[in-house]
Enzyme design. Sequence first.
Site, short mmCIF file in Angstrom:
data_model
loop_
_atom_site.label_atom_id
_atom_site.label_comp_id
_atom_site.label_asym_id
_atom_site.label_seq_id
_atom_site.Cartn_x
_atom_site.Cartn_y
_atom_site.Cartn_z
CG ASN A 239 -2.05 -1.00 1.10
OD1 ASN A 239 -2.87 -0.90 0.21
ND2 ASN A 239 -2.07 -1.97 1.99
CB VAL B 210 9.90 -4.05 -2.51
CG1 VAL B 210 11.34 -4.57 -2.47
CG2 VAL B 210 9.62 -3.17 -1.30
CG ASP C 282 0.97 -8.33 2.40
OD1 ASP C 282 -0.13 -8.90 2.39
OD2 ASP C 282 1.16 -7.22 2.97
#
Length: 258
Positions: A9, A13, A110
């Site tokens: 959010n 990466v 995630d």
Amino acid sequence: MLLAIDAGNTNVVFALVESGEIVARWRIATDPRRTADEYAVWLSQLMQLGGHDRTAVEGVIVATVVPRALHNLQVLASKYFGTDALIAGHAPVEWGIAIDVDEPASLGADRAVNTIAAHALHAGDLIVIDFGTATTFDVVDYSGAYKGGIIAPGINLSLDALVTAAAKLPRIAIEAPTDTSVIGLNTVSQMHIGIYWGYVAMIEGLVARMKREIGRPVKVVATGGLATLFEKQTDVFDVIEADLTIQGLAMMWDRHHI
């Protein structure tokens, strides 16, 4: 070489993984409007500066909790790396773990990827704490199943809410206090104490409650950009895995290609 992308959010990466080792990583602020061309210009320059050949990337895998960002990342993979991106949690790279909660499909990518990596790296029952936009606490049992967890506001969100709602409070940097006193003598020190030590107390308190409920020995694994901020001020973490999500994506890629 693998390009693993973790779109959160707050940040996206990008990491290059070769033979299971992370050889480079970069992050950029998450913006669903960012186009594949913009990603490509930024990433290509960073790869060149780091001495990495873009043509050496043989595959791309993406985990995202920002659905609107996915399309442009897929276009980035196909247009600039000549490959279709694999999307973690979607065929042909399903999770491959038991998700023992009421709504398995609602589990963030995630958190699922962290579960896979944490179980592969550490035996036994685990609590995985991920310090991101939100701070999540996830329970992984000895078999690798995801058993549920907690979602709490991230420390930056907490500070932003405090400063936004209280007109006279200044914006401060989030950093470890210089001493262990919890009685502040001015506004700024009181804010530091409330944000930092308040957050430490929350982490320690929630982990203690989770351990009591699990009722077996548990290892606590911390990850996320802010994990090291608390490392020296609490002994609640057994280990810090700074790149847990990227490691999990690399494991999923390898599993798919064996």
